[in-house]
Scaffold this motif. Structure first.
Motif, PDB file in Angstrom:
ATOM      1  N   THR A   1      42.626  34.802  36.244  1.00  0.00           N
ATOM      2  CA  THR A   1      41.225  34.679  35.844  1.00  0.00           C
ATOM      3  C   THR A   1      40.509  33.630  36.693  1.00  0.00           C
ATOM      4  OG1 THR A   1      41.795  35.278  33.583  1.00  0.00           O
ATOM      5  CG2 THR A   1      39.694  34.176  33.906  1.00  0.00           C
TER       6      THR A   1
ATOM      7  N   LEU B   1      40.942  34.625  41.014  1.00  0.00           N
ATOM      8  CA  LEU B   1      40.168  35.716  41.619  1.00  0.00           C
ATOM      9  C   LEU B   1      38.869  35.202  42.231  1.00  0.00           C
ATOM     10  CD1 LEU B   1      39.860  38.784  42.188  1.00  0.00           C
ATOM     11  CD2 LEU B   1      38.640  38.907  40.028  1.00  0.00           C
TER      12      LEU B   1
ATOM     13  N   PHE C   1      42.515  40.724  44.700  1.00  0.00           N
ATOM     14  CA  PHE C   1      42.472  41.913  43.841  1.00  0.00           C
ATOM     15  C   PHE C   1      43.869  42.418  43.482  1.00  0.00           C
ATOM     16  CE2 PHE C   1      38.133  42.232  45.650  1.00  0.00           C
ATOM     17  CZ  PHE C   1      37.445  42.161  44.453  1.00  0.00           C
TER      18      PHE C   1
ATOM     19  N   HIS D   1      45.041  40.234  40.736  1.00  0.00           N
ATOM     20  CA  HIS D   1      44.360  40.640  39.502  1.00  0.00           C
ATOM     21  C   HIS D   1      44.981  41.907  38.930  1.00  0.00           C
ATOM     22  CE1 HIS D   1      41.166  42.341  36.955  1.00  0.00           C
ATOM     23  NE2 HIS D   1      40.862  41.077  36.723  1.00  0.00           N
ATOM     24  N   SER D   2      45.338  42.851  39.782  1.00  0.00           N
ATOM     25  CA  SER D   2      45.937  44.095  39.279  1.00  0.00           C
ATOM     26  C   SER D   2      47.343  43.856  38.729  1.00  0.00           C
ATOM     27  CB  SER D   2      45.970  45.170  40.366  1.00  0.00           C
ATOM     28  OG  SER D   2      46.920  44.875  41.353  1.00  0.00           O
TER      29      SER D   2
ATOM     30  N   ARG E   1      46.368  41.947  35.228  1.00  0.00           N
ATOM     31  CA  ARG E   1      45.532  42.636  34.250  1.00  0.00           C
ATOM     32  C   ARG E   1      45.726  44.144  34.206  1.00  0.00           C
ATOM     33  NH1 ARG E   1      42.740  39.034  30.905  1.00  0.00           N
ATOM     34  NH2 ARG E   1      42.572  37.107  32.086  1.00  0.00           N
TER      35      ARG E   1
ATOM     36  N   ASN F   1      42.054  47.923  35.013  1.00  0.00           N
ATOM     37  CA  ASN F   1      41.079  46.833  34.892  1.00  0.00           C
ATOM     38  C   ASN F   1      40.548  46.396  36.251  1.00  0.00           C
ATOM     39  OD1 ASN F   1      41.217  46.731  32.124  1.00  0.00           O
ATOM     40  ND2 ASN F   1      42.827  45.175  32.102  1.00  0.00           N
ATOM     41  N   THR F   2      41.415  46.392  37.238  1.00  0.00           N
ATOM     42  CA  THR F   2      40.979  46.006  38.582  1.00  0.00           C
ATOM     43  C   THR F   2      40.049  47.059  39.166  1.00  0.00           C
ATOM     44  OG1 THR F   2      43.061  44.835  38.901  1.00  0.00           O
ATOM     45  CG2 THR F   2      41.780  45.311  40.870  1.00  0.00           C
TER      46      THR F   2
ATOM     47  N   GLU G   1      38.041  48.957  37.459  1.00  0.00           N
ATOM     48  CA  GLU G   1      36.764  48.772  36.772  1.00  0.00           C
ATOM     49  C   GLU G   1      36.002  47.583  37.345  1.00  0.00           C
ATOM     50  OE1 GLU G   1      37.179  48.444  32.550  1.00  0.00           O
ATOM     51  OE2 GLU G   1      38.331  50.314  32.409  1.00  0.00           O
ATOM     52  N   LEU G   2      36.730  46.551  37.713  1.00  0.00           N
ATOM     53  CA  LEU G   2      36.111  45.364  38.287  1.00  0.00           C
ATOM     54  C   LEU G   2      35.480  45.667  39.651  1.00  0.00           C
ATOM     55  CD1 LEU G   2      35.742  42.259  38.008  1.00  0.00           C
ATOM     56  CD2 LEU G   2      37.890  42.042  39.244  1.00  0.00           C
ATOM     57  N   LEU G   3      36.121  46.509  40.435  1.00  0.00           N
ATOM     58  CA  LEU G   3      35.626  46.832  41.773  1.00  0.00           C
ATOM     59  C   LEU G   3      34.380  47.711  41.759  1.00  0.00           C
ATOM     60  CD1 LEU G   3      38.926  47.441  43.734  1.00  0.00           C
ATOM     61  CD2 LEU G   3      37.248  45.679  44.156  1.00  0.00           C
ATOM     62  N   LYS G   4      34.214  48.542  40.761  1.00  0.00           N
ATOM     63  CA  LYS G   4      33.070  49.449  40.591  1.00  0.00           C
ATOM     64  C   LYS G   4      33.041  50.617  41.577  1.00  0.00           C
ATOM     65  CE  LYS G   4      30.950  46.802  37.488  1.00  0.00           C
ATOM     66  NZ  LYS G   4      31.592  46.786  36.214  1.00  0.00           N
TER      67      LYS G   4
END
Length: 137
Positions: A11, A14, A46, A49-50, A53, A57-58, A60-63
């Motif tokens: 958290t 990143l 990233f 993070h993957s 999480r 979730n990663t 979704e974070l990247l869009k």
């Protein structure tokens, strides 16, 4: 590997790693660093993070899909190289510099846009490969 320590650390790491990757990107056309190293650092952020999480979730974070970054980065790097030829009648990949210094960036030039293109390509390729391997496992 979804421990509470890794989730908590990711958290905070990143945004810190992403800021460091931007620092390395901006530093690169003056000193060692640049788009390649900065892109690898952003990809590591990233991937961490993957791991902590989860892949969903990663994503979704990247869009956007990381594969989209590859052609955008290639186009930006190509345009940075071909701009001197098209507009200034100079050889391909000749550096063009804005005469004034900008507050955070410093000297703005075509080298920065080339590095930004490389940054996007490296992030796109690395994340696409890592995400594909992770999904198939």
């Amino acid at each position: 590997m979804k421990t509470i320590i890794l989730r908590t650390a990711s958290t905070y790491l990143l945004p810190l790693l992403l800021m460091f990757s931007i620092f390395i990107l901006l530093r690169g056309h003056y000193s060692p660093g640049g788009g390649f190293v900065g892109g690898l650092i952003a990809s590591i952020a990233f991937v961490l993070h993957s791991f902590a999480r989860g892949l969903d979730n990663t994503k979704e974070l990247l869009k956007i899909h990381p594969g989209f970054l590859m052609p955008v980065g290639l186009a930006l790097a190509f345009l940075a190289g071909v701009t001197p030829v098209l507009f200034f009648d100079l050889p391909f990949m000749t550096g063009i510099w804005y005469p004034d210094q900008l507050p955070v960036i410093g000297s703005l030039g075509s080298a920065l846009f080339f590095d930004l293109g490389v940054y996007l390509v490296v992030v796109g390729v690395t994340l696409t490969i890592i995400f594909t391997i992770t999904e198939s496992a």
